[in-house]
Design an enzyme around this catalytic site. Structure first.
Site, short mmCIF file in Angstrom:
data_model
loop_
_atom_site.label_atom_id
_atom_site.label_comp_id
_atom_site.label_asym_id
_atom_site.label_seq_id
_atom_site.Cartn_x
_atom_site.Cartn_y
_atom_site.Cartn_z
N ARG A 119 0.84 -1.21 0.00
CA ARG A 119 0.00 0.00 0.00
C ARG A 119 0.86 1.24 0.00
NH1 ARG A 119 -5.25 0.46 0.67
NH2 ARG A 119 -5.01 2.43 1.77
N ILE A 120 0.36 2.25 -0.68
CA ILE A 120 1.00 3.57 -0.63
C ILE A 120 0.56 4.24 0.66
CG2 ILE A 120 1.05 5.85 -1.71
CD1 ILE A 120 0.70 4.37 -4.42
N LEU A 121 1.51 4.82 1.36
CA LEU A 121 1.23 5.41 2.67
C LEU A 121 1.09 6.92 2.56
CD1 LEU A 121 3.86 3.20 4.45
CD2 LEU A 121 1.38 3.07 4.82
N HIS B 222 12.45 -3.35 -1.03
CA HIS B 222 11.89 -3.21 -2.38
C HIS B 222 12.69 -4.09 -3.34
CE1 HIS B 222 9.75 -1.32 -5.67
NE2 HIS B 222 10.90 -1.30 -6.31
N SER C 212 16.66 -3.78 -2.45
CA SER C 212 17.11 -2.64 -1.66
C SER C 212 16.33 -2.55 -0.36
CB SER C 212 16.87 -1.32 -2.43
OG SER C 212 17.43 -1.35 -3.72
N ASN D 124 11.61 -0.21 4.64
CA ASN D 124 10.94 -0.97 3.58
C ASN D 124 11.96 -1.80 2.83
OD1 ASN D 124 8.78 -1.75 1.84
ND2 ASN D 124 9.48 -0.26 0.32
N GLU E 122 8.55 10.27 -0.44
CA GLU E 122 8.76 9.96 -1.85
C GLU E 122 8.65 8.44 -2.04
OE1 GLU E 122 12.25 10.48 -5.08
OE2 GLU E 122 12.45 11.64 -3.23
N LEU E 123 7.68 7.99 -2.83
CA LEU E 123 7.40 6.55 -2.99
C LEU E 123 8.64 5.80 -3.51
CD1 LEU E 123 5.22 4.29 -2.95
CD2 LEU E 123 4.78 4.85 -5.34
N ASP E 124 9.07 4.77 -2.75
CA ASP E 124 10.27 3.99 -3.09
C ASP E 124 11.48 4.89 -3.30
OD1 ASP E 124 8.79 1.63 -2.97
OD2 ASP E 124 8.29 1.69 -5.10
N GLU F 110 16.80 -11.15 0.04
CA GLU F 110 15.96 -10.37 0.96
C GLU F 110 16.08 -10.93 2.37
OE1 GLU F 110 11.94 -10.15 -0.55
OE2 GLU F 110 12.54 -8.64 -2.01
C1 GAR Z 1 9.12 -9.05 -1.36
O1 GAR Z 1 9.76 -9.49 -2.53
C2 GAR Z 1 9.27 -7.57 -1.19
O2 GAR Z 1 10.51 -7.10 -1.66
C3 GAR Z 1 8.14 -7.06 -2.03
O3 GAR Z 1 7.07 -7.95 -1.78
C4 GAR Z 1 7.60 -9.24 -1.50
C5 GAR Z 1 6.96 -9.75 -0.24
O4 GAR Z 1 7.31 -11.09 -0.02
N1 GAR Z 1 7.79 -5.72 -1.70
C6 GAR Z 1 7.31 -4.84 -2.58
O5 GAR Z 1 7.11 -5.10 -3.75
C7 GAR Z 1 7.03 -3.44 -2.02
N2 GAR Z 1 6.55 -2.58 -3.05
P1 GAR Z 1 7.00 -11.78 1.38
O6 GAR Z 1 5.52 -11.52 1.69
O7 GAR Z 1 7.25 -13.24 1.15
O8 GAR Z 1 7.90 -11.20 2.43
#
Ligand code: GAR
Length: 210
Positions: free
Chosen positions: A91-93, A109, A136, A107, A143-145, A174
């Protein structure tokens, strides 16, 4: 120990990595609450299995983004968190939300920011013919992302890769780098100042690869 609240919308594999790292002492903190905007997010089951308090706050029951984010702030603040972690929270905050948690909102990304802000990052990297992709972790700003990057990890893109192959490769990274960064924060080593991430009193360049 720092108190961590994690926001999710889906599978919660990053949430799992954070819970596990708290359990083994690799993070000097504890996940004290999980909030999902999606009722059947599997991450809620992960929280439940780990004995972590969790709740659903569905955006569908709110007439505006502002109203939702105000209620979200109330839910989160009941856990009195030191840190709020977005882990696949799709979600956009609002600026109000972001300002409320300024300097303590992280966050992850799935791209090498500033490349591929927004959605479908894996497919976009493939379509662009990139040889390298990645992930990242950054502080969240209005600012979004676009907030200051703390740590990135790279993965190779192979010719035959589908978006889900690439997503899987990125996920491994990640699960490695998010706990690292969260632990830095919990150890009081990581702050944000003037739109810059600072680790051990040194400003971090945007190419701090793990
Ligand atoms: C992850 O890959 C994360 O980087 C991405 O959602 C996935 C969640 O995976 N986030 C975004 O795209 C944010 N815009 P998970 O539910 O298995 O942690």
């Amino acid at each position: 120990k720092k108190r961590i609240v994690v926001l999710i919308s889906g599978s919660g594999s990053n949430l799992q990595a954070l819970i596990d790292a708290c359990g083994t002492g690799h993070i000097a903190g504890e996940v004290v609450g999980v909030v999902s905007n999606i009722a059947d997010a599997f991450g809620l089951t992960r929280a439940e299995n780990a004995g972590v308090a969790n709740q659903v706050l569905s955006h569908r029951e709110f007439s505006s983004r502002d109203a939702y984010d105000q209620q979200l702030i109330q839910c989160i603040d009941e856990y009195t968190p030191d840190l709020v972690v977005l882990a696949g929270f799709m979600r956009i905050l609002t600026p109000e939300f972001v300002q409320h948690y300024q300097g303590k909102l992280l966050n992850i990304h799935p791209s090498l920011l500033p490349k591929y802000q927004g959605l479908n990052t894996h497919q976009r990297a493939i379509d662009a013919g990139d040889e390298t992709h990645g992930v990242s972790v950054h502080f969240v700003t209005e600012e979004l992302d676009g907030g200051p990057v703390i740590l990135q990890a790279k993965v190779p893109v192979f010719a035959e890769d589908t978006a889900s192959d690439l997503a899987e490769r990125v996920h491994e990274q990640e699960h490695r780098i998010y706990p690292l960064v969260v632990n830095w924060f919990c150890q009081d080593r990581l702050t944000m100042s003037e739109n810059c991430a600072i680790l051990d009193n040194e400003p971090l360049a945007e190419n701090g690869y793990a």
